[in-house]
Design a protein around this motif. Structure first.
Motif, PDB file in Angstrom:
ATOM      1  N   ALA A 193       8.729   9.169  -9.447  1.00 50.99           N
ATOM      2  CA  ALA A 193       8.367  10.503  -8.979  1.00 50.99           C
ATOM      3  C   ALA A 193       8.069  11.398 -10.180  1.00 50.99           C
ATOM      4  O   ALA A 193       8.947  11.676 -10.987  1.00 50.99           O
ATOM      5  N   ASP A 194       6.822  11.836 -10.287  1.00 52.74           N
ATOM      6  CA  ASP A 194       6.441  12.745 -11.370  1.00 52.74           C
ATOM      7  C   ASP A 194       6.792  14.185 -11.022  1.00 52.74           C
ATOM      8  O   ASP A 194       7.010  15.012 -11.916  1.00 52.74           O
ATOM      9  N   THR A 195       6.810  14.495  -9.724  1.00 55.84           N
ATOM     10  CA  THR A 195       7.348  15.749  -9.193  1.00 55.84           C
ATOM     11  C   THR A 195       8.254  15.353  -8.027  1.00 55.84           C
ATOM     12  O   THR A 195       8.340  14.172  -7.681  1.00 55.84           O
ATOM     13  N   ASP A 196       8.922  16.303  -7.402  1.00 57.88           N
ATOM     14  CA  ASP A 196       9.571  15.994  -6.133  1.00 57.88           C
ATOM     15  C   ASP A 196       8.492  15.427  -5.211  1.00 57.88           C
ATOM     16  O   ASP A 196       7.406  16.006  -5.085  1.00 57.88           O
ATOM     17  N   ALA A 197       8.781  14.304  -4.572  1.00 56.97           N
ATOM     18  CA  ALA A 197       7.716  13.599  -3.850  1.00 56.97           C
ATOM     19  C   ALA A 197       8.255  12.891  -2.616  1.00 56.97           C
ATOM     20  O   ALA A 197       9.455  12.578  -2.523  1.00 56.97           O
ATOM     21  N   LYS A 198       7.352  12.636  -1.696  1.00 53.15           N
ATOM     22  CA  LYS A 198       7.655  11.838  -0.500  1.00 53.15           C
ATOM     23  C   LYS A 198       6.575  10.773  -0.367  1.00 53.15           C
ATOM     24  O   LYS A 198       5.376  11.087  -0.438  1.00 53.15           O
ATOM     25  N   VAL A 199       6.985   9.523  -0.194  1.00 56.21           N
ATOM     26  CA  VAL A 199       6.030   8.419  -0.146  1.00 56.21           C
ATOM     27  C   VAL A 199       6.294   7.530   1.064  1.00 56.21           C
ATOM     28  O   VAL A 199       7.416   7.451   1.570  1.00 56.21           O
ATOM     29  N   LEU A 200       5.231   6.865   1.507  1.00 56.80           N
ATOM     30  CA  LEU A 200       5.298   5.812   2.509  1.00 56.80           C
ATOM     31  C   LEU A 200       4.828   4.531   1.840  1.00 56.80           C
ATOM     32  O   LEU A 200       3.721   4.484   1.295  1.00 56.80           O
ATOM     33  N   VAL A 201       5.670   3.503   1.853  1.00 60.02           N
ATOM     34  CA  VAL A 201       5.371   2.223   1.232  1.00 60.02           C
ATOM     35  C   VAL A 201       5.201   1.182   2.323  1.00 60.02           C
ATOM     36  O   VAL A 201       6.128   0.950   3.114  1.00 60.02           O
ATOM     37  N   TYR A 240       0.855  -1.173   0.000  1.00 59.07           N
ATOM     38  CA  TYR A 240       0.000   0.000   0.000  1.00 59.07           C
ATOM     39  C   TYR A 240       0.902   1.238   0.000  1.00 59.07           C
ATOM     40  O   TYR A 240       1.698   1.435   0.922  1.00 59.07           O
ATOM     41  N   VAL A 241       0.794   2.044  -1.058  1.00 64.22           N
ATOM     42  CA  VAL A 241       1.606   3.249  -1.203  1.00 64.22           C
ATOM     43  C   VAL A 241       0.757   4.460  -0.842  1.00 64.22           C
ATOM     44  O   VAL A 241      -0.341   4.653  -1.391  1.00 64.22           O
ATOM     45  N   PHE A 242       1.266   5.283   0.076  1.00 60.58           N
ATOM     46  CA  PHE A 242       0.569   6.498   0.504  1.00 60.58           C
ATOM     47  C   PHE A 242       1.473   7.685   0.196  1.00 60.58           C
ATOM     48  O   PHE A 242       2.634   7.726   0.621  1.00 60.58           O
ATOM     49  N   VAL A 243       0.933   8.639  -0.555  1.00 61.68           N
ATOM     50  CA  VAL A 243       1.733   9.771  -1.019  1.00 61.68           C
ATOM     51  C   VAL A 243       1.662  10.902   0.013  1.00 61.68           C
ATOM     52  O   VAL A 243       0.589  11.447   0.273  1.00 61.68           O
ATOM     53  N   LEU A 244       2.806  11.256   0.583  1.00 62.75           N
ATOM     54  CA  LEU A 244       2.859  12.307   1.592  1.00 62.75           C
ATOM     55  C   LEU A 244       3.006  13.689   0.965  1.00 62.75           C
ATOM     56  O   LEU A 244       2.431  14.662   1.448  1.00 62.75           O
ATOM     57  N   GLU A 245       3.779  13.775  -0.096  1.00 63.41           N
ATOM     58  CA  GLU A 245       3.986  15.046  -0.791  1.00 63.41           C
ATOM     59  C   GLU A 245       4.195  14.759  -2.273  1.00 63.41           C
ATOM     60  O   GLU A 245       4.761  13.731  -2.653  1.00 63.41           O
ATOM     61  N   GLY A 246       3.758  15.696  -3.114  1.00 59.12           N
ATOM     62  CA  GLY A 246       4.028  15.601  -4.533  1.00 59.12           C
ATOM     63  C   GLY A 246       3.165  14.603  -5.272  1.00 59.12           C
ATOM     64  O   GLY A 246       2.084  14.218  -4.802  1.00 59.12           O
ATOM     65  N   SER A 247       3.650  14.176  -6.436  1.00 56.94           N
ATOM     66  CA  SER A 247       2.926  13.250  -7.296  1.00 56.94           C
ATOM     67  C   SER A 247       3.864  12.134  -7.749  1.00 56.94           C
ATOM     68  O   SER A 247       5.026  12.393  -8.082  1.00 56.94           O
ATOM     69  N   VAL A 248       3.333  10.918  -7.766  1.00 58.97           N
ATOM     70  CA  VAL A 248       4.113   9.768  -8.218  1.00 58.97           C
ATOM     71  C   VAL A 248       3.234   8.895  -9.105  1.00 58.97           C
ATOM     72  O   VAL A 248       2.005   9.043  -9.144  1.00 58.97           O
TER      73      VAL A 248
END
Length: 240
Positions: A224-232, A191-199
């Motif tokens: 990463a489509d933009t600068d991004a931060k993700v939780l996997v 489960y990927v949750f996007v914290l910032e940006g777009s992926v």
């Protein structure tokens, strides 16, 4: 292998604003109930909480749940029935194995600004364990443009550990960076949750606070489509 997916856009989450607490629920929680959104495998709760200055959750009990808190902004003060008193801040990860039972409170340490944090519940694979508290600063394992581990089933691994065959990774990725994630255990999902940006995850476009679950795969690509931060979050899909 034919993959399965589920998409939870940010604006479809449950929402509760109590004044002192503004919370978005990816899965059913409290007064938000959706039979189609009870959990993702053993991932039971993913709450995106904002607590006003000086406010917080009074002392309340838990049992037989692994509770992970990840601060995104500000400082959260923790007290529990085991005698732990601690403050967690951005860059920390906290875990509470509730086991046979524990009570705790969570308070915004600052009166002049909100605290923002993720509250995550995972069903354990062992019942009635001895309650346990731990927290770490993840700055030592953080790697720019890489996925870095913050949680696992193994006490000797990087990050905190829980009573479940689950692995959590975070990533701070610059636009255009692509990384593969290979599952640790057959039968798990991600489960990927996007914290910032777009992926994009295996081609699925995701924006800030979107969640995307995928299973029946061996690996996934996160771009990463933009600068991004993700939780996997890799978790078993079957409840123990």
């Amino acid at each position: 292998m034919s993959k399965n997916t589920v998409l939870h856009k940010a604006n479809t989450r449950g929402h509760a604003n109590h004044g002192w607490l503004d919370s978005h629920h990816t899965f059913s929680f409290a007064n938000y109930h959706d039979r189609e959104r009870m959990n993702f495998g053993v991932l039971r709760v993913l709450n995106d909480d904002v607590v006003a200055g000086g406010m917080g959750f009074g002392t309340h009990p838990h049992n037989n749940m692994e509770i992970i808190s990840i601060p995104l902004e500000g400082d959260l003060q923790h007290k529990d029935s085991m005698g732990n008193v601690a403050v967690i801040s951005q860059g920390d990860v906290q875990v509470l194995s509730a086991g046979t039972g524990i009570s705790h409170s969570e308070q915004n340490k600052n009166r002049d600004r909100a605290v923002k944090f993720l509250q995550i519940w995972v069903f354990p694979n062992k019942q009635n364990v001895t309650p346990r508290y731990d927290q770490i600063a993840i700055g030592d394992v953080e790697k720019r443009n890489e996925l870095y581990q913050v949680l696992s089933p193994n006490p000797d691994d990087e990050g905190v550990w829980i009573h479940q065959d689950a692995w959590f990774f975070m990533g701070n990725l610059e636009a255009g960076i692509s990384r593969n994630y290979h599952l640790h255990k057959p039968g798990n999902g991600i489960y990927v949750f996007v914290l910032e940006g777009s992926v994009s995850v295996d081609g699925q476009a995701l924006d800030k606070r979107d969640g995307f679950g995928i299973w029946d795969v061996e690996d996934i690509e996160i771009k990463a489509d933009t600068d991004a931060k993700v939780l996997v979050m890799e978790v078993p899909m079957e409840l123990s």
